[in-house]
Design an enzyme around this catalytic site. Sequence first.
Site, short mmCIF file in Angstrom:
data_model
loop_
_atom_site.label_atom_id
_atom_site.label_comp_id
_atom_site.label_asym_id
_atom_site.label_seq_id
_atom_site.Cartn_x
_atom_site.Cartn_y
_atom_site.Cartn_z
N LYS A 1 0.80 -0.95 0.01
CA LYS A 1 0.06 0.09 0.04
C LYS A 1 0.90 1.42 0.01
O LYS A 1 0.75 2.30 -0.56
CB LYS A 1 -0.82 -0.01 1.15
CG LYS A 1 -1.68 -1.10 1.43
CD LYS A 1 -2.76 -0.84 2.66
CE LYS A 1 -2.16 -0.85 3.95
NZ LYS A 1 -1.40 -1.93 4.43
N ARG B 1 -8.58 0.73 9.91
CA ARG B 1 -8.28 -0.43 10.38
C ARG B 1 -9.26 -1.25 11.04
O ARG B 1 -9.05 -2.55 11.21
CB ARG B 1 -6.89 -0.24 10.97
CG ARG B 1 -5.51 -0.66 10.23
CD ARG B 1 -4.41 -0.66 11.15
NE ARG B 1 -3.08 -1.07 10.93
CZ ARG B 1 -2.29 -0.54 10.14
NH1 ARG B 1 -2.69 0.75 9.61
NH2 ARG B 1 -1.11 -1.27 9.86
N ARG C 1 12.39 -5.55 3.91
CA ARG C 1 12.03 -4.12 3.85
C ARG C 1 12.91 -3.02 4.42
O ARG C 1 13.39 -3.35 5.58
CB ARG C 1 10.64 -4.06 4.43
CG ARG C 1 9.83 -2.51 4.16
CD ARG C 1 8.45 -2.60 3.93
NE ARG C 1 7.92 -2.71 5.33
CZ ARG C 1 6.70 -2.71 5.27
NH1 ARG C 1 5.97 -2.05 4.53
NH2 ARG C 1 6.27 -2.85 6.92
N ARG D 1 12.50 -1.55 10.15
CA ARG D 1 11.48 -1.25 11.15
C ARG D 1 11.33 -2.36 12.04
O ARG D 1 11.42 -3.42 11.63
CB ARG D 1 10.01 -1.02 10.43
CG ARG D 1 9.76 0.21 9.83
CD ARG D 1 8.49 0.23 8.94
NE ARG D 1 7.28 -0.35 9.71
CZ ARG D 1 5.92 -0.15 9.31
NH1 ARG D 1 5.80 0.35 8.06
NH2 ARG D 1 4.99 -0.97 9.90
N ARG E 1 1.08 -8.96 13.62
CA ARG E 1 0.34 -7.85 12.72
C ARG E 1 -0.57 -8.62 11.79
O ARG E 1 -1.67 -7.94 11.41
CB ARG E 1 1.41 -6.90 11.93
CG ARG E 1 2.23 -6.15 12.96
CD ARG E 1 3.19 -5.51 12.37
NE ARG E 1 2.99 -4.43 11.12
CZ ARG E 1 3.99 -4.05 10.48
NH1 ARG E 1 5.03 -4.67 10.43
NH2 ARG E 1 3.50 -3.19 9.36
P1 AMP Z 1 1.71 0.90 9.19
O1 AMP Z 1 2.94 1.80 8.97
O2 AMP Z 1 0.30 1.15 8.33
O3 AMP Z 1 2.06 -0.72 8.81
O4 AMP Z 1 1.63 0.88 10.52
C1 AMP Z 1 2.35 0.59 11.73
C2 AMP Z 1 1.73 0.47 13.01
O5 AMP Z 1 1.06 1.79 13.29
C3 AMP Z 1 0.45 -0.58 13.07
O6 AMP Z 1 0.91 -1.74 13.31
C4 AMP Z 1 -0.24 -0.09 14.18
O7 AMP Z 1 0.27 -0.34 15.34
C5 AMP Z 1 -0.07 1.57 14.18
N1 AMP Z 1 -1.22 2.02 13.18
C6 AMP Z 1 -1.06 2.62 11.72
N2 AMP Z 1 -2.48 2.89 11.45
C7 AMP Z 1 -3.20 2.53 12.21
C8 AMP Z 1 -4.89 2.64 12.46
N3 AMP Z 1 -5.50 3.10 11.60
N4 AMP Z 1 -5.27 2.07 13.47
C9 AMP Z 1 -4.59 1.62 14.57
N5 AMP Z 1 -3.22 1.43 14.75
C10 AMP Z 1 -2.58 1.98 13.20
#
Ligand code: AMP
Length: 215
Positions: free
Chosen positions: A13, A88, A127, A160, A171
Amino acid sequence: MYLIFLGAPGAGKGTQAAKAAEKFSIPHISTGSILRHHVSEGTPLGIEAKNYMDQGLNVPDHLVTPMLLTRLEEEDARKQYILDGFPRTLPQAEALEVCMSGLPKECWFVLNFRVPDEVIVTRAAGRLLCRRCGWIAHRTNSPPKKEGVCDRCQGEMTRRLDDEEHVVRERLVVYHRETEPLIEYYQKTGRELLIDGYRDVDVIFEEWTKRVGLT
Ligand code: AMP
């Protein structure tokens, strides 16, 4: 145009959104990036969110939803954006629905990038992320031109912490439990566009941009 990107963590994404942001100047709004920024700045929200993020859990809705809705009020997000990583959960989707209720149906699309779980785990292992601008690369599939250095801003490329295999697996469990039900939610309203995310990045990009009419 308003685009919502759904898909498991690591489904591509962020890569697709960054490409579209660059080519079409659409704001790329990633709740993960905003949260990581709060964590690195040590804000109260960042301190609270970090515990959840480190474990691969969703940050609670009452923290994330107001943060995102505030971002959507900024001038650049009035007419167009790509949401990467939000919603989410069902309550997040409902809050977004209220916010978008006045928009014509043909203005917004939900793209569901589908990639098998085992591919996600392998991808995450390689990554790399720029600490400064958030540019994403991959150690073997699409490495930075100079090792350890961001192609875009010369920032430092890092891994990360939540890309460690055990966290990625957690996750994925969270994704299947809390986010996957949103696919059915959007299918019911006829908004979901299914995209096979297990292909070349440029092929995927060409397909979805054509389908939503971005040229
Ligand atoms: P991402 O970069 O989208 O993979 O997000 C990294 C982490 O941020 C996720 O594993 C969650 O812990 C948190 N996170 C990001 N977006 C959300 C969301 N919309 N709702 C809840 N937690 C989020």
